[in-house]
Design a protein around this motif. Structure first.
Motif, short mmCIF file in Angstrom:
data_model
loop_
_atom_site.label_atom_id
_atom_site.label_comp_id
_atom_site.label_asym_id
_atom_site.label_seq_id
_atom_site.Cartn_x
_atom_site.Cartn_y
_atom_site.Cartn_z
N LYS A 47 0.83 -1.20 0.00
CA LYS A 47 0.00 0.00 0.00
C LYS A 47 0.87 1.25 0.00
CE LYS A 47 -3.75 -2.48 0.30
NZ LYS A 47 -4.73 -2.56 -0.78
N ASN A 48 0.25 2.37 -0.38
CA ASN A 48 0.93 3.66 -0.40
C ASN A 48 0.86 4.29 0.99
OD1 ASN A 48 1.74 6.33 -0.71
ND2 ASN A 48 0.78 6.56 -2.72
N PRO A 49 2.02 4.49 1.66
CA PRO A 49 1.99 5.05 3.01
C PRO A 49 1.31 6.41 3.10
CG PRO A 49 4.16 4.19 2.49
CD PRO A 49 3.39 4.16 1.22
N ILE A 50 1.52 7.25 2.09
CA ILE A 50 0.92 8.59 2.13
C ILE A 50 -0.60 8.49 2.10
CG2 ILE A 50 0.70 10.78 0.90
CD1 ILE A 50 3.58 10.42 -0.06
N SER A 51 -1.12 7.59 1.26
CA SER A 51 -2.58 7.40 1.18
C SER A 51 -3.13 6.83 2.49
CB SER A 51 -2.93 6.45 0.03
OG SER A 51 -2.53 6.99 -1.21
N SER A 331 -8.68 4.46 12.19
CA SER A 331 -8.41 3.08 11.75
C SER A 331 -9.61 2.43 11.08
CB SER A 331 -7.95 2.24 12.94
OG SER A 331 -8.96 2.16 13.94
N THR A 332 -10.83 2.76 11.53
CA THR A 332 -12.04 2.15 10.94
C THR A 332 -12.20 2.58 9.49
OG1 THR A 332 -13.12 2.15 13.10
CG2 THR A 332 -14.52 1.88 11.17
N TYR A 333 -12.06 3.88 9.24
CA TYR A 333 -12.17 4.38 7.87
C TYR A 333 -11.02 3.84 7.01
CZ TYR A 333 -12.47 7.58 3.91
OH TYR A 333 -12.57 8.10 2.64
N LEU A 334 -9.83 3.74 7.61
CA LEU A 334 -8.68 3.18 6.90
C LEU A 334 -8.97 1.77 6.43
CD1 LEU A 334 -5.64 2.96 6.11
CD2 LEU A 334 -5.21 2.31 8.48
N SER A 335 -9.56 0.98 7.30
CA SER A 335 -9.86 -0.42 6.98
C SER A 335 -10.81 -0.54 5.79
CB SER A 335 -10.46 -1.12 8.20
OG SER A 335 -10.79 -2.46 7.93
N SER A 336 -11.80 0.34 5.74
CA SER A 336 -12.80 0.25 4.67
C SER A 336 -12.31 0.87 3.36
CB SER A 336 -14.09 0.95 5.11
OG SER A 336 -13.85 2.32 5.37
N SER A 337 -11.47 1.90 3.45
CA SER A 337 -11.06 2.60 2.23
C SER A 337 -9.78 2.05 1.60
CB SER A 337 -10.87 4.09 2.53
OG SER A 337 -9.87 4.28 3.51
N ALA A 338 -8.87 1.50 2.43
CA ALA A 338 -7.59 1.03 1.92
C ALA A 338 -7.47 -0.49 1.91
CB ALA A 338 -6.45 1.63 2.74
#
Length: 386
Positions: A47-51, A331-338
């Motif tokens: 994955k892209n760290p910046i994203s 973290s929740t949004y991260l899980s769903s978007s990335a």
């Protein structure tokens, strides 16, 4: 004329070598290192760290999301983040007060749970009106948290029982006693959690409609910031704060100076417990409205990382708690978007804790490099004079 030396070393010393500002510069340096290593882990996962870091900020309402559902916006997300952030400030302050007195309060989660549960059954399930229920519920949380914290301090003073051991044991006792009462008297048959407390007793105003958007407004955030400055004032300007720090620095020397070591240890743990009780109020009666049996809030353990990262300084805790809360909330949004497990946020938090724990070593390396460079410069000047 000065010897150039290693330019990277000179830059390192220039940025971190000023001892007056090291309590700020070294934690920031530790955070940057942890984010770099976290980025490497994210790259290994493809994955892209910046994203990924942007997703964490978006999930906390610090950056805008690409789109929002009805009644939601970046501002409503940020208010939800404030609601999540508030217990962390209180919990980190609780750890910091104990650390200043040379004690380690690892029982913040248990004190939060005890406070939240007692306040729930006494006030949360009552029919009291909001102007009475809210302040009364908050005060009860402070009292219960202070009593549990004071008990740990008393056991330390009276029987020399290590506060880490007693804190952990009390965590387990509170966890299972509360679970017993929830399952036997206060369980919700659908969610299998405790019954939901009344809105009148909650420390959060939920779904408040403003301009077509629905906000969750945390009432405790103002009290949390007030607590930060009160604790800062106590440590900096009062005799009591000086005595706490003296006991934490050297108990024997404090005793020889006429300071009551036992009294200050008990008071430190009691104040720590009061702050943990405030965290329990804003967590169980604010961010949540019920209690999950047999689960201790991770906030109580994450607050240890926050206190260490903030150098146990109340002002530093504001910034450290903000960072850790952004990672946790996002973290929740991260899980769903990335399409990454939310646990990656715990990895990043762990790296921050690891590098912040290395702060003393970083300070040692900076001083050693600084001394070496100064010696090289003196030698070069001597050679030029000859």
């Amino acid at each position: 004329m000065k010897q150039k030396g290693n330019p990277i070393t000179r830059l390192f010393v220039k940025l971190l070598g000023n001892e007056k500002y090291q309590k700020f510069t070294i934690p920031v340096f530790a955070i940057l290192l942890s984010l770099i290593f976290g980025g490497i882990v994210i790259l290994i996962l493809g994955k892209n760290p910046i994203s990924v870091y942007a997703n964490l900020l978006q999930g906390s309402g610090v950056l805008p999301k690409p789109k929002y559902a009805g009644g939601k916006s970046m501002l409503t997300d940020f208010f939800s983040f404030l609601n999540y952030w508030t217990p962390m400030i209180f919990a980190a302050l609780a750890v910091a007060v104990a650390l200043k007195a040379g004690l380690f309060n690892i029982g913040v989660s248990g004190q939060m749970l005890a406070a939240g549960f007692v306040s729930s059954i006494l006030i949360g399930y009552s029919t009291l009106s909001a102007p009475i229920a809210k302040p009364l519920a908050f005060v009860i949380c402070l009292i219960v948290g202070g009593l549990v914290g004071g008990l740990i301090g008393w056991l330390k003073y009276k029987f020399n029982i290590n506060e880490v051991v007693s804190s952990i044991m009390i965590n387990y006792i509170v966890e299972y006693v509360v679970a017993f009462f929830i399952y036997t008297k206060y369980v919700d048959p659908v969610s299998r959690q405790s019954l939901k407390i009344s809105d009148a007793a909650r420390m959060t105003l939920t779904s408040v409609e403003i301009g077509g958007y629905k906000f969750d407004i945390p009432l405790g955030i103002v009290i949390a910031f007030l607590a930060v400055f009160v604790i800062h004032f106590i440590f900096k300007k009062t005799t009591f704060g000086y005595e706490l720090k003296a006991v934490g620095a050297n108990r024997k020397a404090a005793g020889y100076a006429g300071i009551s070591v036992g009294k200050n240890m008990i008071l430190a743990m009691m104040i720590s417990g009061v702050l943990a009780g405030a965290a329990g109020s804003t967590y169980y009666m604010g961010y949540f409205a019920s209690i999950q049996p047999k689960v201790l809030a991770s906030t109580g353990f994450d607050s240890i990382a926050v206190a260490l990262l903030g150098n146990s300084n109340p002002i530093g805790i504001i910034f450290a708690s903000f960072l850790i809360s952004v990672i946790g909330k996002g973290s929740t949004y991260l899980s769903s978007s990335a399409s990454l497990d939310a646990e990656i946020a715990s990895v990043i938090t762990g790296l921050i804790l690891l590098f912040s724990a290395c702060g003393v070593y970083i300070q040692y390396k900076v001083k050693r490099s600084k001394d070496r460079l100064e010696e090289m410069d003196k030698q070069k000047e001597t050679e030029v004079e000859k």
